[in-house]
Write a protein that holds these residues in place. Structure first.
Motif, PDB file in Angstrom:
ATOM      1  N   VAL A  66       0.853  -1.183   0.000  1.00  0.00           N
ATOM      2  CA  VAL A  66       0.000   0.000   0.000  1.00  0.00           C
ATOM      3  C   VAL A  66       0.891   1.234   0.000  1.00  0.00           C
ATOM      4  O   VAL A  66       1.863   1.298   0.754  1.00  0.00           O
ATOM      5  N   PRO A  67       0.558   2.220  -0.839  1.00  0.00           N
ATOM      6  CA  PRO A  67       1.383   3.437  -0.839  1.00  0.00           C
ATOM      7  C   PRO A  67       1.412   4.104   0.532  1.00  0.00           C
ATOM      8  O   PRO A  67       0.514   3.910   1.357  1.00  0.00           O
ATOM      9  N   ARG A 106      -9.099   6.675  -3.261  1.00  0.00           N
ATOM     10  CA  ARG A 106      -7.789   6.064  -3.076  1.00  0.00           C
ATOM     11  C   ARG A 106      -6.687   7.014  -3.555  1.00  0.00           C
ATOM     12  O   ARG A 106      -5.673   7.214  -2.877  1.00  0.00           O
ATOM     13  N   ASP A 107      -6.907   7.618  -4.735  1.00  0.00           N
ATOM     14  CA  ASP A 107      -5.921   8.571  -5.258  1.00  0.00           C
ATOM     15  C   ASP A 107      -5.747   9.753  -4.315  1.00  0.00           C
ATOM     16  O   ASP A 107      -4.629  10.230  -4.097  1.00  0.00           O
ATOM     17  N   ALA A 108      -6.862  10.236  -3.752  1.00  0.00           N
ATOM     18  CA  ALA A 108      -6.799  11.398  -2.862  1.00  0.00           C
ATOM     19  C   ALA A 108      -6.053  11.070  -1.572  1.00  0.00           C
ATOM     20  O   ALA A 108      -5.266  11.880  -1.062  1.00  0.00           O
ATOM     21  N   ILE A 109      -6.287   9.865  -1.051  1.00  0.00           N
ATOM     22  CA  ILE A 109      -5.628   9.467   0.203  1.00  0.00           C
ATOM     23  C   ILE A 109      -4.126   9.350   0.005  1.00  0.00           C
ATOM     24  O   ILE A 109      -3.327   9.936   0.744  1.00  0.00           O
ATOM     25  N   PHE A 110      -3.747   8.597  -1.015  1.00  0.00           N
ATOM     26  CA  PHE A 110      -2.319   8.345  -1.206  1.00  0.00           C
ATOM     27  C   PHE A 110      -1.621   9.458  -1.977  1.00  0.00           C
ATOM     28  O   PHE A 110      -0.397   9.465  -2.094  1.00  0.00           O
ATOM     29  N   GLY A 111      -2.400  10.417  -2.475  1.00  0.00           N
ATOM     30  CA  GLY A 111      -1.829  11.624  -3.066  1.00  0.00           C
ATOM     31  C   GLY A 111      -1.752  12.756  -2.062  1.00  0.00           C
ATOM     32  O   GLY A 111      -1.400  13.877  -2.424  1.00  0.00           O
TER      33      GLY A 111
END
Length: 304
Positions: A12-13, A85-90
């Motif tokens: 997980v990123p 998901r993109d927002a969390i790990f971005g």
């Protein structure tokens, strides 16, 4: 747990840093409105359409139409999950993540509201009866296209389609003769207005920072998605094979003629074309050009 099993887990990123300070008060205001204006699709009483004197053929057409609406709304949920998901790990700001969570919840209740109308009319269809829908609907939010754009670029393009969908839904609200369908359309429209406003905020904050290549990409992706999937029976029937166009168009016309919250197929292209002109004007100030779409911009569309 054995170390060998741990090694097989999908990495997980890194989720850090977790940003909690508000950067965009205008987005947070939309989040607060989403909480204040939340609604429950199960609270809508559909007795009026359950007991209405509607021919069986029309009920079947209306059930297919609102099942399509439910499939469309459901197709937005995995899109929202990917963007979360993109927002969390971005490491996006808290309010951006909160808005995406709200978007997922709202699309889910739009699906549920549409399901209940279909069920009351003639029975919800969990699987499309028409083969073309089985191939088209999974392409609503094709992740390859989304991943080709930046995070905010993808959100902005999706919002442009929210505007198109909102214009069509407004016409369907005006078509509805039954109070329960009117209420569902009205509440969905209220949510869509927040989605559109979010997109305008995104454009205002981020579009001026985009390079020429990404601006061109956004325009191409918008045109490709509209032409390649949404004109194939979702927004309009114009791109369907002739036999399916006739079948879907007839059922859609029946639902519209009986005031079941549908758009007549002869009116859809005009609504989409007018909305497309407004969208082009909105994004042109940022130097974004949406390429020509023959079905909407060509001579055939003008004379339709």
């Amino acid at each position: 747990m054995q170390p060998s099993l741990l090694e097989e887990l999908t990495p997980v990123p890194n989720p850090y840093p977790v940003v909690s300070e508000l950067e965009f008060p205008d987005i947070w205001k939309l989040c607060e409105q989403a909480r204040e204006l939340a609604w429950d699709p199960r609270s809508i009483d559909h007795t009026d359409i359950e007991q209405a004197d509607i021919p069986a053929e029309v009920r079947a057409a209306g059930a297919e139409w609102w099942s399509l609406r439910a499939w469309m709304e459901h197709g937005a949920i995995p899109y929202g999950a990917e963007r979360l998901r993109d927002a969390i790990f971005g490491h996006q700001p808290f309010e951006v993540k909160q808005h995406v969570v709200n978007f997922i919840a709202e699309e889910l209740r739009h699906h549920e509201a549409s399901f209940h109308i279909a069920q009351a009319l003639g029975g919800y269809q969990p699987t499309p009866r028409a083969e073309y829908f089985k191939s088209i609907i999974p392409r609503f939010h094709e992740e390859g296209a989304e991943k080709s754009m930046s995070f905010f670029g993808s959100l902005a393009v999706n919002t442009l389609f929210e505007k198109l969908s909102g214009e069509l839904l407004q016409a369907r609200y005006e078509n509805a003769r039954y109070a329960s369908i009117q209420q569902a359309c009205k509440l969905i429209l209220r949510d869509e207005a927040r989605h559109i406003q979010f997109g305008r905020i995104i454009m205002r904050h981020f579009f001026e920072t985009l390079g020429a290549d990404e601006k061109a990409l956004l325009g191409r992706q918008f045109a490709k998605k509209l032409q390649g999937s949404l004109l194939n029976g979702v927004y309009a029937v114009v791109n369907l094979p002739e036999d399916e166009r006739l079948r879907a168009g007839r059922n859609r016309a029946l639902a519209a003629d009986y005031g079941l919250g549908a758009t007549h197929p002869d009116e859809e292209v005009g609504i989409i074309r007018r909305s497309l002109e407004e969208i082009r004007a909105d994004v042109s100030v940022y130097g974004i050009e949406i390429p020509e779409i023959p079905e909407l911009d060509g001579q055939a569309a003008v004379s339709a």
